[in-house]
Motif scaffolding. Structure first.
Motif, PDB file in Angstrom:
ATOM      1  N   MET A 294      52.030  26.343  40.052  1.00  0.00           N
ATOM      2  CA  MET A 294      50.673  26.573  40.558  1.00  0.00           C
ATOM      3  C   MET A 294      49.777  27.176  39.473  1.00  0.00           C
ATOM      4  O   MET A 294      50.253  27.789  38.537  1.00  0.00           O
ATOM      5  CB  MET A 294      50.700  27.501  41.781  1.00  0.00           C
ATOM      6  N   ARG A 295      48.478  27.012  39.650  1.00  0.00           N
ATOM      7  CA  ARG A 295      47.532  27.628  38.728  1.00  0.00           C
ATOM      8  C   ARG A 295      47.514  29.134  38.971  1.00  0.00           C
ATOM      9  O   ARG A 295      47.952  29.604  40.020  1.00  0.00           O
ATOM     10  CB  ARG A 295      46.132  27.031  38.910  1.00  0.00           C
ATOM     11  N   ASN A 296      47.010  29.896  38.007  1.00  0.00           N
ATOM     12  CA  ASN A 296      46.971  31.350  38.178  1.00  0.00           C
ATOM     13  C   ASN A 296      45.962  31.758  39.249  1.00  0.00           C
ATOM     14  O   ASN A 296      44.832  31.274  39.265  1.00  0.00           O
ATOM     15  CB  ASN A 296      46.566  32.021  36.859  1.00  0.00           C
ATOM     16  N   VAL A 297      46.392  32.627  40.143  1.00  0.00           N
ATOM     17  CA  VAL A 297      45.521  33.147  41.204  1.00  0.00           C
ATOM     18  C   VAL A 297      45.718  34.654  41.283  1.00  0.00           C
ATOM     19  O   VAL A 297      46.839  35.143  41.155  1.00  0.00           O
ATOM     20  CB  VAL A 297      45.877  32.511  42.576  1.00  0.00           C
ATOM     21  N   VAL A 298      44.612  35.386  41.479  1.00  0.00           N
ATOM     22  CA  VAL A 298      44.748  36.835  41.680  1.00  0.00           C
ATOM     23  C   VAL A 298      45.203  37.079  43.123  1.00  0.00           C
ATOM     24  O   VAL A 298      44.637  36.524  44.070  1.00  0.00           O
ATOM     25  CB  VAL A 298      43.410  37.565  41.432  1.00  0.00           C
ATOM     26  N   GLY A 299      46.236  37.906  43.285  1.00  0.00           N
ATOM     27  CA  GLY A 299      46.711  38.293  44.614  1.00  0.00           C
ATOM     28  C   GLY A 299      46.477  39.776  44.834  1.00  0.00           C
ATOM     29  O   GLY A 299      46.713  40.594  43.935  1.00  0.00           O
ATOM     30  N   ILE A 300      45.962  40.115  46.016  1.00  0.00           N
ATOM     31  CA  ILE A 300      45.668  41.516  46.339  1.00  0.00           C
ATOM     32  C   ILE A 300      46.313  41.840  47.685  1.00  0.00           C
ATOM     33  O   ILE A 300      46.150  41.095  48.649  1.00  0.00           O
ATOM     34  CB  ILE A 300      44.140  41.747  46.444  1.00  0.00           C
ATOM     35  N   ASP A 301      47.038  42.936  47.708  1.00  0.00           N
ATOM     36  CA  ASP A 301      47.684  43.355  48.959  1.00  0.00           C
ATOM     37  C   ASP A 301      47.194  44.765  49.297  1.00  0.00           C
ATOM     38  O   ASP A 301      47.591  45.736  48.661  1.00  0.00           O
ATOM     39  CB  ASP A 301      49.206  43.337  48.775  1.00  0.00           C
ATOM     40  N   ILE A 302      46.333  44.843  50.307  1.00  0.00           N
ATOM     41  CA  ILE A 302      45.769  46.129  50.707  1.00  0.00           C
ATOM     42  C   ILE A 302      46.695  46.763  51.748  1.00  0.00           C
ATOM     43  O   ILE A 302      46.984  46.141  52.767  1.00  0.00           O
ATOM     44  CB  ILE A 302      44.354  45.942  51.311  1.00  0.00           C
ATOM     45  N   GLY A 303      47.143  47.966  51.480  1.00  0.00           N
ATOM     46  CA  GLY A 303      47.969  48.686  52.453  1.00  0.00           C
ATOM     47  C   GLY A 303      47.238  49.921  52.942  1.00  0.00           C
ATOM     48  O   GLY A 303      46.140  50.234  52.480  1.00  0.00           O
TER      49      GLY A 303
ATOM     50  N   ALA B 123      35.861  38.752  52.379  1.00  0.00           N
ATOM     51  CA  ALA B 123      35.937  37.657  51.412  1.00  0.00           C
ATOM     52  C   ALA B 123      34.577  37.455  50.731  1.00  0.00           C
ATOM     53  O   ALA B 123      34.489  37.326  49.503  1.00  0.00           O
ATOM     54  CB  ALA B 123      36.389  36.373  52.106  1.00  0.00           C
ATOM     55  N   GLU B 124      33.529  37.472  51.536  1.00  0.00           N
ATOM     56  CA  GLU B 124      32.178  37.263  50.993  1.00  0.00           C
ATOM     57  C   GLU B 124      31.799  38.378  50.008  1.00  0.00           C
ATOM     58  O   GLU B 124      31.232  38.112  48.937  1.00  0.00           O
ATOM     59  CB  GLU B 124      31.193  37.244  52.166  1.00  0.00           C
ATOM     60  N   ILE B 125      32.122  39.609  50.392  1.00  0.00           N
ATOM     61  CA  ILE B 125      31.802  40.755  49.520  1.00  0.00           C
ATOM     62  C   ILE B 125      32.466  40.591  48.156  1.00  0.00           C
ATOM     63  O   ILE B 125      31.827  40.735  47.106  1.00  0.00           O
ATOM     64  CB  ILE B 125      32.261  42.072  50.184  1.00  0.00           C
ATOM     65  N   ILE B 126      33.769  40.236  48.179  1.00  0.00           N
ATOM     66  CA  ILE B 126      34.500  40.129  46.908  1.00  0.00           C
ATOM     67  C   ILE B 126      34.031  38.894  46.123  1.00  0.00           C
ATOM     68  O   ILE B 126      33.932  38.921  44.894  1.00  0.00           O
ATOM     69  CB  ILE B 126      36.026  40.119  47.150  1.00  0.00           C
ATOM     70  N   GLU B 127      33.710  37.830  46.835  1.00  0.00           N
ATOM     71  CA  GLU B 127      33.176  36.636  46.161  1.00  0.00           C
ATOM     72  C   GLU B 127      31.903  36.955  45.402  1.00  0.00           C
ATOM     73  O   GLU B 127      31.714  36.538  44.250  1.00  0.00           O
ATOM     74  CB  GLU B 127      32.865  35.534  47.189  1.00  0.00           C
ATOM     75  N   LYS B 128      30.990  37.665  46.072  1.00  0.00           N
ATOM     76  CA  LYS B 128      29.707  37.989  45.436  1.00  0.00           C
ATOM     77  C   LYS B 128      29.912  38.821  44.185  1.00  0.00           C
ATOM     78  O   LYS B 128      29.207  38.653  43.187  1.00  0.00           O
ATOM     79  CB  LYS B 128      28.810  38.745  46.418  1.00  0.00           C
ATOM     80  N   ARG B 129      30.852  39.747  44.243  1.00  0.00           N
ATOM     81  CA  ARG B 129      31.075  40.642  43.108  1.00  0.00           C
ATOM     82  C   ARG B 129      31.856  39.991  41.963  1.00  0.00           C
ATOM     83  O   ARG B 129      31.685  40.355  40.802  1.00  0.00           O
ATOM     84  CB  ARG B 129      31.834  41.889  43.578  1.00  0.00           C
ATOM     85  N   THR B 130      32.760  39.045  42.287  1.00  0.00           N
ATOM     86  CA  THR B 130      33.637  38.516  41.244  1.00  0.00           C
ATOM     87  C   THR B 130      33.279  37.100  40.816  1.00  0.00           C
ATOM     88  O   THR B 130      33.776  36.620  39.792  1.00  0.00           O
ATOM     89  CB  THR B 130      35.111  38.483  41.726  1.00  0.00           C
ATOM     90  N   GLY B 131      32.492  36.407  41.636  1.00  0.00           N
ATOM     91  CA  GLY B 131      32.167  35.018  41.322  1.00  0.00           C
ATOM     92  C   GLY B 131      33.334  34.058  41.515  1.00  0.00           C
ATOM     93  O   GLY B 131      33.285  32.924  41.044  1.00  0.00           O
ATOM     94  N   ARG B 132      34.398  34.505  42.159  1.00  0.00           N
ATOM     95  CA  ARG B 132      35.546  33.617  42.432  1.00  0.00           C
ATOM     96  C   ARG B 132      35.614  33.283  43.924  1.00  0.00           C
ATOM     97  O   ARG B 132      35.103  34.029  44.750  1.00  0.00           O
ATOM     98  CB  ARG B 132      36.863  34.302  42.036  1.00  0.00           C
TER      99      ARG B 132
ATOM    100  N   ALA C 288      38.208  41.190  39.053  1.00  0.00           N
ATOM    101  CA  ALA C 288      37.339  40.445  38.130  1.00  0.00           C
ATOM    102  C   ALA C 288      37.918  40.474  36.727  1.00  0.00           C
ATOM    103  O   ALA C 288      37.937  39.451  36.015  1.00  0.00           O
ATOM    104  CB  ALA C 288      35.931  41.044  38.151  1.00  0.00           C
ATOM    105  N   SER C 289      38.421  41.627  36.333  1.00  0.00           N
ATOM    106  CA  SER C 289      38.929  41.728  34.967  1.00  0.00           C
ATOM    107  C   SER C 289      40.213  40.903  34.804  1.00  0.00           C
ATOM    108  O   SER C 289      40.405  40.209  33.797  1.00  0.00           O
ATOM    109  CB  SER C 289      39.066  43.208  34.583  1.00  0.00           C
ATOM    110  N   LEU C 290      41.090  40.928  35.826  1.00  0.00           N
ATOM    111  CA  LEU C 290      42.298  40.085  35.758  1.00  0.00           C
ATOM    112  C   LEU C 290      41.939  38.597  35.788  1.00  0.00           C
ATOM    113  O   LEU C 290      42.533  37.784  35.071  1.00  0.00           O
ATOM    114  CB  LEU C 290      43.239  40.389  36.928  1.00  0.00           C
ATOM    115  N   ALA C 291      40.972  38.245  36.621  1.00  0.00           N
ATOM    116  CA  ALA C 291      40.573  36.839  36.740  1.00  0.00           C
ATOM    117  C   ALA C 291      40.032  36.330  35.402  1.00  0.00           C
ATOM    118  O   ALA C 291      40.329  35.197  34.986  1.00  0.00           O
ATOM    119  CB  ALA C 291      39.540  36.678  37.852  1.00  0.00           C
ATOM    120  N   ASP C 292      39.255  37.162  34.717  1.00  0.00           N
ATOM    121  CA  ASP C 292      38.758  36.787  33.380  1.00  0.00           C
ATOM    122  C   ASP C 292      39.911  36.559  32.420  1.00  0.00           C
ATOM    123  O   ASP C 292      40.010  35.531  31.763  1.00  0.00           O
ATOM    124  CB  ASP C 292      37.872  37.918  32.817  1.00  0.00           C
TER     125      ASP C 292
END
Lengths: 312, 312
Positions: free
Chosen positions: A1-10, A89-98, A50-54
């Motif tokens: 698979m292509r690289n994807v950022v994964g986030i797990d909020i606990g 999702a929308e909040i993070i999209e706006k901030r990261t552009g992903r 954002a920094s990892l995605a870059d």
């Protein structure tokens, strides 16, 4: 698979990483959750993602979070975090552009185990996330079962003690009240307070507030009888919950994940004699990364396995 | 559909009938089960089924039975009936000259509800059979969920009281121990014995053995306070179990069937205030014939909805 950022909020920590080829995780970062300040921790998430995605050329971010989610976009509510129909999702999209997709954390952990962990060959599987609370993921016929309105899988909230204390969920004496890490810590603190001559109490330097999930296991190793009885009782509760869920689901296996499994194989070794014949419980081999990996897979590997969502 | 004989074997009674067009049931016959003498009751079943098959031109017979079944042919074992790898389908085939298929009774009741009863529009549904014990049928995404090795769905056997009495299933304080009809009768007998001045005790003519599932409801109608408290407590146990299963499954609805529902709408009326928001429980409209109807459908309507069996 292509690289994807994964986030797990606990409820306590946030895990972030990049999931790449063969589900390898690059750069596993941990942040603290401030459950009452969603703005604050989402801010930190966006910076890190954002920094990892870059750095890794990711065009997508997957997020797992406690609570009820809607349409892979919105967190309706969560017991421990102050979401309120938050369009995360929308909040993070706006901030990261992903592109950002989200799902319930337990569902993410389930798919993490299915693709990269203990459940590669399983058809019916239950993942129990044992941390601050107890969450669940139910895999039926190789797909995550979400139930009506995405509300199934509150596996920490069946009544285990009809005479027990009320639970925030509306029931009482829930499995989670007996077998979460929070419950374990409370049980240990109570036992230490009642046994001031115990090694556990001494290791806590006479203040039970110093007792977390680790200390009773440390004291147990050093021969503390009070810690042994606390751990034994706790394991009995945990086994009772697993056995109950086994009667209901009969999965091929239970996969345990969450903070508890940091203790390692002692958990399954102690559990085993209490489990009913034919019931198998293993620790997640993913070292706390199942949720993060599963989050990264929301719109890739997982899609073909999902039951279509039902929102009533 | 063509006419098929349907047989529903219970721990106490056996229901037999012919299921025809629009799932109508012709000639609903009741026989007694002698749970320790399988030969004896199977003999009676064969006589009744053969005569109905002749009369209505049936070339197939469907059988629902308690216990674990294998390949629609064999009953491996059952808690309350002395089966021992009994090739029940073959036995009945030899005696009747018809094709015979069998399945677990709870699974039959589930499909009965799905095709002819309360679950016609449901996608996720739980059927609770509340009789001598508590059995369950789980419908996920319109198919019966059987679990690994056909062992899922023992919905009467999650632990509801961690401090309760041991159960024959290997656990303790199970839902069934609190909310089966047998449990209800025991609760009523105990309360009557402790309250010899109660109307319940008097209606039982001073002998608690005369108390069955009906009498507390008769006494309640006549204003017996002891019966009211027995019924209230029982309903609370039943609601607690339904709420717990709702947290786990979030089905669109629970359908209640089995001996209990002979009491009619009073059950759902009393239950309702105890159920969590969004949880719906209805009585089976099939008047005890869901299992019989579902049994008749094993090799007809049901096939396309089944998950393929997993036998490990």
């Amino acid at each position: 698979m292509r690289n994807v950022v994964g986030i797990d909020i606990g409820g306590t920590n946030i895990d972030i990483g990049v999931v790449g080829k063969n589900y390898a995780v690059y750069e596993h970062i941990k942040l603290k959750t401030d459950p009452q300040k969603v703005d604050v921790f989402v801010d930190k998430i966006c910076d890190a993602a954002a920094s990892l995605a870059d750095k890794y050329g990711c065009d997508a971010i997957g997020v797992g979070t406690p609570g009820r989610t809607y349409d892979n976009r919105v967190v309706i509510s969560a017991g421990n975090i102050a979401y309120k129909n938050t369009p995360l999702a929308e909040i993070i999209e706006k901030r990261t552009g992903r592109d950002v997709y989200l799902d319930n954390d337990a569902s993410c952990a389930l798919y993490g185990e299915k693709f990269a962990g203990a459940g590669k060959n399983a058809r019916h599987m239950v993942v129990l996330t044992i941390g601050t609370g107890i969450g669940g993921g139910i895999m039926i016929d190789r797909a995550c079962y979400h139930g009506t309105d995405n509300r199934a899988g509150e596996l920490g909230h069946f009544i285990m003690d009809i005479n027990g204390e009320p639970c925030a969920c509306g029931l009482r004496g829930c499995f989670e009240k007996h077998a979460s890490v929070r419950a374990f810590v409370e049980q240990a603190r109570k036992a230490a307070a009642e046994n001031p001559s115990s090694l556990l109490y001494r290791l806590a330097r006479g203040n039970t507030e110093n007792i977390g999930g680790r200390l009773p296991f440390i004291a147990l190793e050093q021969g503390c009888a009070v810690s042994k009885s606390v751990v034994d009782q706790y394991i009995y509760y945990l086994a009772s919950g697993i056995n109950s869920l086994a009667k209901i689901f009969r999965p091929e296996l239970f996969v345990l994940t969450g903070g508890l499994i940091n203790e390692g194989d002692i958990i399954t070794r102690l559990l085993k004699p209490h489990l009913l014949e034919g019931v198998t419980a293993v620790l997640s081999p993913l070292k706390g990364k199942a949720g993060l990996i599963g989050a990264a897979l929301i719109k890739t590997e997982r899609e073909s396995y999902a039951f279509p969502a039902v929102n009533v």
